[in-house]
Motif scaffolding. Structure first.
Motif, PDB file in Angstrom:
ATOM      1  N   GLU A 140       0.874  -1.273  -0.114  1.00 35.45           N
ATOM      2  CA  GLU A 140      -0.056  -0.056   0.016  1.00 35.45           C
ATOM      3  C   GLU A 140       0.468   1.411   0.133  1.00 35.45           C
ATOM      4  N   LEU A 141       2.350   1.238   0.669  1.00 42.90           N
ATOM      5  CA  LEU A 141       2.570   2.608   0.966  1.00 42.90           C
ATOM      6  C   LEU A 141       3.557   2.536  -0.247  1.00 42.90           C
ATOM      7  N   VAL A 142       4.216   1.535  -0.358  1.00 43.92           N
ATOM      8  CA  VAL A 142       4.518   1.064  -2.085  1.00 43.92           C
ATOM      9  C   VAL A 142       4.419   2.087  -3.580  1.00 43.92           C
ATOM     10  N   ASP A 143       2.647   1.646  -2.989  1.00 45.44           N
ATOM     11  CA  ASP A 143       2.022   1.937  -4.650  1.00 45.44           C
ATOM     12  C   ASP A 143       1.648   3.849  -3.959  1.00 45.44           C
ATOM     13  N   LYS A 144       1.339   3.940  -2.785  1.00 42.60           N
ATOM     14  CA  LYS A 144       1.165   4.906  -2.496  1.00 42.60           C
ATOM     15  C   LYS A 144       2.282   6.437  -2.906  1.00 42.60           C
ATOM     16  N   VAL A 145       3.171   6.133  -2.937  1.00 36.61           N
ATOM     17  CA  VAL A 145       4.560   6.754  -3.241  1.00 36.61           C
ATOM     18  C   VAL A 145       5.119   7.017  -4.480  1.00 36.61           C
ATOM     19  N   LYS A 146       4.427   5.879  -4.763  1.00 40.79           N
ATOM     20  CA  LYS A 146       5.547   5.557  -6.264  1.00 40.79           C
ATOM     21  C   LYS A 146       4.295   6.494  -7.210  1.00 40.79           C
ATOM     22  N   GLY A 147       2.963   5.969  -6.792  1.00 41.77           N
ATOM     23  CA  GLY A 147       1.953   7.368  -6.984  1.00 41.77           C
ATOM     24  C   GLY A 147       2.064   8.928  -7.247  1.00 41.77           C
ATOM     25  N   ASN A 148       3.013   9.131  -6.057  1.00 39.75           N
ATOM     26  CA  ASN A 148       2.598  10.562  -5.419  1.00 39.75           C
ATOM     27  C   ASN A 148       4.113  11.389  -6.484  1.00 39.75           C
ATOM     28  N   VAL A 149       5.258  10.407  -6.476  1.00 42.34           N
ATOM     29  CA  VAL A 149       5.934  10.838  -7.406  1.00 42.34           C
ATOM     30  C   VAL A 149       5.369  11.590  -8.983  1.00 42.34           C
ATOM     31  N   ASN A 150       5.029   9.996  -9.413  1.00 42.46           N
ATOM     32  CA  ASN A 150       4.237  10.308 -11.006  1.00 42.46           C
ATOM     33  C   ASN A 150       3.550  11.372 -10.993  1.00 42.46           C
ATOM     34  N   GLU A 151       2.855  11.582 -10.146  1.00 42.05           N
ATOM     35  CA  GLU A 151       2.055  12.702 -10.221  1.00 42.05           C
ATOM     36  C   GLU A 151       2.461  13.953 -10.247  1.00 42.05           C
ATOM     37  N   ALA A 152       3.301  14.408  -9.375  1.00 43.02           N
ATOM     38  CA  ALA A 152       4.685  15.132  -8.814  1.00 43.02           C
ATOM     39  C   ALA A 152       5.464  15.195 -10.683  1.00 43.02           C
ATOM     40  N   VAL A 153       6.158  14.764 -11.094  1.00 45.22           N
ATOM     41  CA  VAL A 153       6.528  14.603 -12.014  1.00 45.22           C
ATOM     42  C   VAL A 153       5.584  15.041 -13.216  1.00 45.22           C
ATOM     43  N   GLY A 154       4.495  14.305 -13.262  1.00 41.67           N
ATOM     44  CA  GLY A 154       3.884  14.753 -14.415  1.00 41.67           C
ATOM     45  C   GLY A 154       3.871  16.027 -15.021  1.00 41.67           C
ATOM     46  N   LYS A 155       3.301  16.258 -13.322  1.00 40.33           N
ATOM     47  CA  LYS A 155       2.465  18.059 -12.938  1.00 40.33           C
ATOM     48  C   LYS A 155       3.983  19.259 -13.263  1.00 40.33           C
ATOM     49  N   ALA A 156       4.934  18.574 -13.706  1.00 38.72           N
ATOM     50  CA  ALA A 156       6.317  19.288 -13.554  1.00 38.72           C
ATOM     51  C   ALA A 156       6.408  19.059 -15.164  1.00 38.72           C
ATOM     52  N   LYS A 157       5.889  18.607 -15.727  1.00 41.74           N
ATOM     53  CA  LYS A 157       6.283  18.283 -17.513  1.00 41.74           C
ATOM     54  C   LYS A 157       5.026  18.858 -17.875  1.00 41.74           C
ATOM     55  N   GLN A 158       4.442  19.192 -17.141  1.00 45.04           N
ATOM     56  CA  GLN A 158       2.749  20.232 -17.650  1.00 45.04           C
ATOM     57  C   GLN A 158       3.555  21.300 -17.881  1.00 45.04           C
ATOM     58  N   GLN A 159       4.334  22.112 -17.394  1.00 45.75           N
ATOM     59  CA  GLN A 159       4.782  23.464 -17.121  1.00 45.75           C
ATOM     60  C   GLN A 159       5.805  23.581 -18.505  1.00 45.75           C
TER      61      GLN A 159
END
Length: 56
Positions: free
Chosen positions: A3-22
């Motif tokens: 559970e924790l691993v999936d949530k951390v990976k999700g947070n990282v992917n979401e943050a990187v994705g938001k950065a790429k959108q800039q």
């Protein structure tokens, strides 16, 4: 623990994705949006694992 691993990976992917959108590059922005959606899915997966147990 999954559970924790999936949530951390999700947070990282979401943050990187938001950065790429800039980016000024439309292709990179599209990649960023897809990565953000993937991250949200991973977070949801982690939440489900937390509710049902890691055995799923």
């Amino acid at each position: 623990m999954g559970e924790l691993v999936d949530k951390v990976k999700g947070n990282v992917n979401e943050a990187v994705g938001k950065a790429k959108q800039q980016s000024n590059d439309p292709e990179t922005r599209a990649e960023g949006k897809a990565q953000e959606v993937k991250g949200k899915g991973q977070q949801t997966k982690g939440a489900i694992k937390g509710a049902l147990g890691d055995d799923i």
